[in-house]
Structure formats: C-alpha cells, structure tokens
Design a protein around this motif. Sequence first.
Motif, short mmCIF file in Angstrom:
data_model
loop_
_atom_site.label_atom_id
_atom_site.label_comp_id
_atom_site.label_asym_id
_atom_site.label_seq_id
_atom_site.Cartn_x
_atom_site.Cartn_y
_atom_site.Cartn_z
N ALA A 40 -1.07 -2.28 -3.70
CA ALA A 40 -0.65 -1.56 -2.49
C ALA A 40 -1.78 -0.64 -2.04
CB ALA A 40 0.61 -0.75 -2.77
N GLU A 41 -2.05 -0.67 -0.75
CA GLU A 41 -3.15 0.11 -0.18
C GLU A 41 -2.59 1.35 0.51
OE1 GLU A 41 -6.37 -0.38 3.46
OE2 GLU A 41 -4.94 -1.98 3.06
N MET A 42 -3.09 2.53 0.11
CA MET A 42 -2.68 3.75 0.79
C MET A 42 -3.54 3.86 2.05
SD MET A 42 -2.86 7.82 -0.16
CE MET A 42 -2.35 7.61 -1.82
N ILE A 43 -2.91 3.81 3.23
CA ILE A 43 -3.69 3.88 4.47
C ILE A 43 -3.69 5.29 5.06
CG2 ILE A 43 -3.52 1.43 5.01
CD1 ILE A 43 -1.28 2.03 6.92
N ALA A 44 -2.83 6.15 4.56
CA ALA A 44 -2.85 7.57 4.93
C ALA A 44 -2.25 8.34 3.76
CB ALA A 44 -2.05 7.82 6.20
N GLY A 45 -2.93 9.39 3.34
CA GLY A 45 -2.45 10.17 2.20
C GLY A 45 -1.38 11.18 2.56
N TYR A 46 -1.29 11.48 3.86
CA TYR A 46 -0.35 12.52 4.31
C TYR A 46 -0.07 12.30 5.79
CZ TYR A 46 1.29 17.14 5.72
OH TYR A 46 2.02 18.17 6.23
N THR A 47 1.17 12.50 6.20
CA THR A 47 1.51 12.47 7.62
C THR A 47 2.11 13.82 8.00
OG1 THR A 47 3.72 11.57 7.17
CG2 THR A 47 1.96 9.98 7.67
N ASP A 48 1.70 14.33 9.14
CA ASP A 48 2.23 15.62 9.61
C ASP A 48 3.73 15.56 9.82
OD1 ASP A 48 -0.27 16.81 9.63
OD2 ASP A 48 -0.65 16.31 11.73
N GLU A 49 4.21 14.42 10.33
CA GLU A 49 5.62 14.28 10.68
C GLU A 49 6.55 14.23 9.46
OE1 GLU A 49 3.02 13.21 13.76
OE2 GLU A 49 3.21 12.19 11.85
N PHE A 50 6.08 13.63 8.36
CA PHE A 50 6.97 13.42 7.22
C PHE A 50 6.46 14.01 5.90
CE2 PHE A 50 7.59 9.96 10.25
CZ PHE A 50 8.91 10.21 10.59
N GLY A 51 5.18 14.33 5.82
CA GLY A 51 4.64 14.99 4.64
C GLY A 51 4.26 14.07 3.50
N GLY A 52 4.41 12.77 3.67
CA GLY A 52 4.08 11.84 2.59
C GLY A 52 3.06 10.82 3.03
N PRO A 53 2.73 9.90 2.13
CA PRO A 53 1.72 8.88 2.44
C PRO A 53 2.29 7.67 3.17
CG PRO A 53 2.44 8.63 0.18
CD PRO A 53 3.15 9.85 0.74
N ILE A 54 1.39 6.82 3.65
CA ILE A 54 1.74 5.53 4.23
C ILE A 54 1.05 4.46 3.38
CG2 ILE A 54 1.60 4.00 6.23
CD1 ILE A 54 1.42 6.49 8.00
N TYR A 55 1.82 3.48 2.94
CA TYR A 55 1.28 2.38 2.14
C TYR A 55 1.41 1.07 2.88
CZ TYR A 55 0.50 4.92 -2.19
OH TYR A 55 0.02 5.76 -3.15
N ARG A 56 0.49 0.15 2.57
CA ARG A 56 0.48 -1.20 3.16
C ARG A 56 0.41 -2.21 2.02
NH1 ARG A 56 -3.71 -4.79 4.16
NH2 ARG A 56 -3.32 -6.21 5.86
N ILE A 57 1.22 -3.26 2.14
CA ILE A 57 1.22 -4.36 1.17
C ILE A 57 1.06 -5.65 1.97
CG2 ILE A 57 2.57 -5.62 -0.56
CD1 ILE A 57 4.05 -2.92 -1.04
N THR A 58 0.12 -6.48 1.57
CA THR A 58 -0.08 -7.75 2.27
C THR A 58 0.99 -8.75 1.85
OG1 THR A 58 -1.54 -8.70 0.60
CG2 THR A 58 -2.59 -7.38 2.35
N GLY A 59 1.23 -9.73 2.70
CA GLY A 59 2.19 -10.78 2.37
C GLY A 59 1.77 -11.55 1.14
N GLU A 60 0.47 -11.71 0.97
CA GLU A 60 -0.05 -12.40 -0.21
C GLU A 60 0.28 -11.63 -1.49
OE1 GLU A 60 -4.47 -13.07 -1.81
OE2 GLU A 60 -4.06 -14.10 0.10
N ASP A 61 0.08 -10.30 -1.45
CA ASP A 61 0.40 -9.46 -2.62
C ASP A 61 1.89 -9.44 -2.91
OD1 ASP A 61 -2.28 -8.83 -2.95
OD2 ASP A 61 -2.13 -6.95 -1.84
N ALA A 62 2.71 -9.51 -1.86
CA ALA A 62 4.16 -9.49 -2.03
C ALA A 62 4.70 -10.86 -2.44
CB ALA A 62 4.83 -9.05 -0.73
N GLY A 63 3.92 -11.91 -2.20
CA GLY A 63 4.38 -13.26 -2.53
C GLY A 63 5.45 -13.76 -1.58
N ALA A 64 5.47 -13.23 -0.35
CA ALA A 64 6.47 -13.61 0.63
C ALA A 64 5.84 -14.55 1.66
CB ALA A 64 7.04 -12.38 1.32
N GLU A 65 6.30 -15.78 1.68
CA GLU A 65 5.78 -16.77 2.62
C GLU A 65 6.16 -16.39 4.05
OE1 GLU A 65 6.55 -21.46 3.47
OE2 GLU A 65 6.68 -20.77 1.40
N GLY A 66 5.19 -16.47 4.95
CA GLY A 66 5.43 -16.15 6.35
C GLY A 66 5.32 -14.67 6.68
N MET A 67 5.05 -13.84 5.67
CA MET A 67 4.91 -12.41 5.90
C MET A 67 3.43 -12.04 5.92
SD MET A 67 6.50 -9.26 3.74
CE MET A 67 5.22 -8.22 3.10
#
Length: 174
Positions: A40-67
């Motif tokens: 999982a890739e952290m694309i933002a460590g903090y958001t002003d609106e919510f106070g937490g990070p944003i993570y991104r997971i690729t479809g390949e890493d998730a093993g979900a076909e079509g994602m």
Amino acid sequence: MALVTLSCVWTSSVLATPALIGIEAQITTVGELRAMYEDAEMIAGYTDEFGGPIYRITGEDAGAEGMHEARFIFNRNGVPVAMTGVFDRQLFDHINLILGTRYKLIHHNNRPGVKDRLRSAWYQTGDRANTIVSLTAPKGSDKVYVTYADLATRNRIQAALERQKEPPKRYWWQ
C-alpha cells in the motif's frame, strides 16, 4: 473469473459494514490496511479535512481482476472515512447488480448500451455511518468509480476540491 473476483471485492453479507477489497468503512484501521496490503502506497501523510493519511492500493496488489486501484482516506483516529475503487467501465452493470442486491437505490442514471453518456447509481447502505455508495461511469471514460462515504464526508471533500480549483486571491497592490 471476473464474476468470482469482483464478488470478493465487496463484503459477503448484506448486513455487513460496506467494504472495498476487505477494508471496512469506519472500522478497519491504518495498521490493518498496511498488514493486509504491504505494498500500500501512502500518497498523503495528513489531510487538513480529516487529519489522517491517504493510501492507494493497485488492482494488481489487491488481486482484483478489472480493478485499477483503490484509495482510502483515513481520519485522525486511523479509520477510513472515504474509499474509492476504480474499475474497468465494462464492469458497471455487474457492480450495479451487486450493489443493488445489497443496498437501497436512491438515485440512478443508468441507461445500458449508451457509450458516451454519464451512467451513475447511488445507494444508501443503512449501516451505522449511513454510508452512501456511488457508482459512476463518466462520459468518455473507460473507468467506473465506486465511492463509499457518508454525506458529510462527501461535502467536506467537495469543499476541499473547490478550494483547490479557486485561483489565488489577488489584491489591488499586487
């Protein structure tokens, strides 16, 4: 094969908390996400609106076909307040069918067979967070977006996006 894979993307129970690739809205923690998806890739460590990070997971890493990917916005308590999955456009009808069997339809613009037209459906989950699931296939796009968030969270995200679009204020002395 795609049917089986996509069926695993959502929770298996109608009464369960809405989930995307096993990450449950308002329940799963950042630590649990990182344990489930080490890449999982952290694309933002903090958001002003919510106070937490944003993570991104690729479809390949998730093993979900079509994602293509999934993104998760966490609050300061480390639980997801918004989640978005990006899928191939041809999966719109299949995803819509799955959501329609689990949640209450509150809006739709869903004419099958129309290529270059916005298709969308919104569902109310009835969970404790009163999550709304939107399914959108934008005009001219080859992707479908599935977003989970309550209305207040959607409004905060929209307001933040609008602020980013505004040109910087110019004063008479500039």
